[in-house]
Scaffold this motif. Structure first.
Motif, PDB file in Angstrom:
ATOM      1  N   ARG A  15     -47.195 -99.876  32.313  1.00 28.60           N
ATOM      2  CA  ARG A  15     -48.351 -99.008  32.109  1.00 28.60           C
ATOM      3  C   ARG A  15     -48.710 -98.898  30.617  1.00 28.60           C
ATOM      4  O   ARG A  15     -49.891 -98.841  30.254  1.00 28.60           O
ATOM      5  CB  ARG A  15     -48.075 -97.619  32.692  1.00 28.60           C
ATOM      6  CG  ARG A  15     -48.011 -97.604  34.216  1.00 28.60           C
ATOM      7  CD  ARG A  15     -47.622 -96.232  34.751  1.00 28.60           C
ATOM      8  NE  ARG A  15     -47.467 -96.241  36.190  1.00 28.60           N
ATOM      9  CZ  ARG A  15     -48.461 -96.054  37.062  1.00 28.60           C
ATOM     10  NH1 ARG A  15     -49.682 -95.830  36.602  1.00 28.60           N
ATOM     11  NH2 ARG A  15     -48.240 -96.071  38.359  1.00 28.60           N
ATOM     12  N   ALA A  16     -47.702 -98.884  29.786  1.00 30.40           N
ATOM     13  CA  ALA A  16     -47.940 -98.837  28.341  1.00 30.40           C
ATOM     14  C   ALA A  16     -48.607-100.128  27.872  1.00 30.40           C
ATOM     15  O   ALA A  16     -49.496-100.102  27.010  1.00 30.40           O
ATOM     16  CB  ALA A  16     -46.620 -98.625  27.606  1.00 30.40           C
ATOM     17  N   THR A  17     -48.179-101.247  28.443  1.00 26.24           N
ATOM     18  CA  THR A  17     -48.776-102.539  28.094  1.00 26.24           C
ATOM     19  C   THR A  17     -50.240-102.581  28.505  1.00 26.24           C
ATOM     20  O   THR A  17     -51.088-103.110  27.778  1.00 26.24           O
ATOM     21  CB  THR A  17     -48.009-103.686  28.770  1.00 26.24           C
ATOM     22  OG1 THR A  17     -46.617-103.587  28.442  1.00 26.24           O
ATOM     23  CG2 THR A  17     -48.538-105.038  28.313  1.00 26.24           C
ATOM     24  N   TYR A  18     -50.543-102.020  29.651  1.00 31.41           N
ATOM     25  CA  TYR A  18     -51.932-101.951  30.128  1.00 31.41           C
ATOM     26  C   TYR A  18     -52.793-101.196  29.117  1.00 31.41           C
ATOM     27  O   TYR A  18     -53.883-101.647  28.737  1.00 31.41           O
ATOM     28  CB  TYR A  18     -51.956-101.261  31.487  1.00 31.41           C
ATOM     29  CG  TYR A  18     -53.318-101.180  32.149  1.00 31.41           C
ATOM     30  CD1 TYR A  18     -54.153-102.290  32.219  1.00 31.41           C
ATOM     31  CD2 TYR A  18     -53.765 -99.995  32.740  1.00 31.41           C
ATOM     32  CE1 TYR A  18     -55.390-102.222  32.838  1.00 31.41           C
ATOM     33  CE2 TYR A  18     -54.999 -99.915  33.363  1.00 31.41           C
ATOM     34  CZ  TYR A  18     -55.808-101.032  33.416  1.00 31.41           C
ATOM     35  OH  TYR A  18     -57.029-100.964  34.035  1.00 31.41           O
ATOM     36  N   LYS A  19     -52.285-100.060  28.655  1.00 30.10           N
ATOM     37  CA  LYS A  19     -53.025 -99.269  27.676  1.00 30.10           C
ATOM     38  C   LYS A  19     -53.184-100.036  26.364  1.00 30.10           C
ATOM     39  O   LYS A  19     -54.263-100.016  25.748  1.00 30.10           O
ATOM     40  CB  LYS A  19     -52.310 -97.952  27.419  1.00 30.10           C
ATOM     41  CG  LYS A  19     -53.080 -97.007  26.507  1.00 30.10           C
ATOM     42  CD  LYS A  19     -52.385 -95.663  26.356  1.00 30.10           C
ATOM     43  CE  LYS A  19     -53.185 -94.721  25.468  1.00 30.10           C
ATOM     44  NZ  LYS A  19     -52.496 -93.426  25.276  1.00 30.10           N
ATOM     45  N   ALA A  20     -52.137-100.742  25.949  1.00 28.87           N
ATOM     46  CA  ALA A  20     -52.204-101.532  24.710  1.00 28.87           C
ATOM     47  C   ALA A  20     -53.227-102.656  24.833  1.00 28.87           C
ATOM     48  O   ALA A  20     -53.980-102.936  23.888  1.00 28.87           O
ATOM     49  CB  ALA A  20     -50.825-102.103  24.388  1.00 28.87           C
ATOM     50  N   PHE A  21     -53.268-103.299  25.998  1.00 24.82           N
ATOM     51  CA  PHE A  21     -54.258-104.357  26.244  1.00 24.82           C
ATOM     52  C   PHE A  21     -55.667-103.813  26.088  1.00 24.82           C
ATOM     53  O   PHE A  21     -56.521-104.442  25.465  1.00 24.82           O
ATOM     54  CB  PHE A  21     -54.076-104.900  27.662  1.00 24.82           C
ATOM     55  CG  PHE A  21     -53.320-106.202  27.737  1.00 24.82           C
ATOM     56  CD1 PHE A  21     -53.950-107.379  28.099  1.00 24.82           C
ATOM     57  CD2 PHE A  21     -51.971-106.235  27.462  1.00 24.82           C
ATOM     58  CE1 PHE A  21     -53.257-108.565  28.187  1.00 24.82           C
ATOM     59  CE2 PHE A  21     -51.264-107.415  27.542  1.00 24.82           C
ATOM     60  CZ  PHE A  21     -51.906-108.594  27.904  1.00 24.82           C
ATOM     61  N   ILE A  22     -55.917-102.666  26.696  1.00 22.88           N
ATOM     62  CA  ILE A  22     -57.253-102.077  26.669  1.00 22.88           C
ATOM     63  C   ILE A  22     -57.675-101.746  25.243  1.00 22.88           C
ATOM     64  O   ILE A  22     -58.797-102.027  24.823  1.00 22.88           O
ATOM     65  CB  ILE A  22     -57.294-100.801  27.541  1.00 22.88           C
ATOM     66  CG1 ILE A  22     -57.121-101.160  29.013  1.00 22.88           C
ATOM     67  CG2 ILE A  22     -58.605-100.042  27.331  1.00 22.88           C
ATOM     68  CD1 ILE A  22     -56.820 -99.961  29.888  1.00 22.88           C
ATOM     69  N   GLU A  23     -56.763-101.162  24.484  1.00 25.59           N
ATOM     70  CA  GLU A  23     -57.114-100.663  23.158  1.00 25.59           C
ATOM     71  C   GLU A  23     -57.030-101.726  22.056  1.00 25.59           C
ATOM     72  O   GLU A  23     -57.770-101.647  21.075  1.00 25.59           O
ATOM     73  CB  GLU A  23     -56.204 -99.484  22.804  1.00 25.59           C
ATOM     74  CG  GLU A  23     -56.410 -98.287  23.726  1.00 25.59           C
ATOM     75  CD  GLU A  23     -55.540 -97.100  23.341  1.00 25.59           C
ATOM     76  OE1 GLU A  23     -54.778 -97.199  22.370  1.00 25.59           O
ATOM     77  OE2 GLU A  23     -55.646 -96.050  24.032  1.00 25.59           O
TER      78      GLU A  23
END
Length: 202
Positions: A15-23
């Motif tokens: 989930r943290a990786t998903y947020k990092a991808f988005i930002e």
């Protein structure tokens, strides 16, 4: 207990990786950045995943499994081909915010999937699922007499192409407020698919 803790930690990292991808975008995501977003050390990330590519593959699997499960549930809950088509469109065009978040990540994955065999396999699986759902709805509509007789395999591919094409165009359309533009493209999806299937009376 240890297995549950490991699963929870892996989910946290994904989930943290998903947020990092988005930002930050895929090109800027490193194990250090993933650890920062997850609130843990790089060593913890490395303990649960073999490499950065392993995290990326698991993230893509996680995204696709979520989408496939939710889509299948929503479509199955609707009665009749026309209602199932609407349920499919409602699931894919969920909200302007969430669609933008997903496609910012997924377009990165498509680009990487052309060179990364593991990501390519996951993308292949995703599109097989998408085409299958479209084909099933089409076959049901033909049987009900609400869609014209078409090749259902072709229909599955065409329906998904309409969704992808419209979603990508929507990402770059700034002709009006985001929510209004989103709803307009959602309406385009319905009218385009019905035009292809030969029935405009839904």
């Amino acid at each position: 207990m240890a297995k549950l803790e490991a699963t929870a930690r892996q989910d946290q990292v994904i989930r943290a990786t998903y947020k990092a991808f988005i930002e930050k975008g895929a090109a800027n995501v490193t194990l250090e950045l993933i650890a920062e977003y997850a609130g843990c050390s790089k060593g913890v990330v490395a303990y649960h995943f073999n490499s950065k590519d392993d995290v990326f593959v698991k993230l893509l699997d996680w995204l696709i499994n979520q989408i496939a499960r939710q889509t299948a549930e929503n479509v199955a809950a609707a009665s009749g081909a026309q209602a199932r088509l609407r349920a499919l469109i409602d699931t894919i065009f969920f909200s302007a915010r969430e669609n933008r978040r997903f496609f910012l990540v997924y377009l990165d994955f498509i680009a990487q999937g052309l060179r990364n065999p593991k990501l390519r396999l996951t993308n292949i699986s995703f599109y097989e699922i998408c085409r299958h759902i479209g084909s099933e709805i089409t076959a049901l509509g033909i049987a009900e007499g609400v869609f014209r007789p078409v090749d259902v395999t072709e229909a599955g591919a065409v329906i998904r192409a309409i969704f992808d094409g419209l979603c990508i165009q929507w990402l770059f359309d700034e002709s009006g407020p985001a929510e209004e533009t989103f709803e307009r493209y959602k309406a385009y999806a319905l009218s385009s698919i019905l035009g292809y299937l030969g029935n405009s009376k839904v």
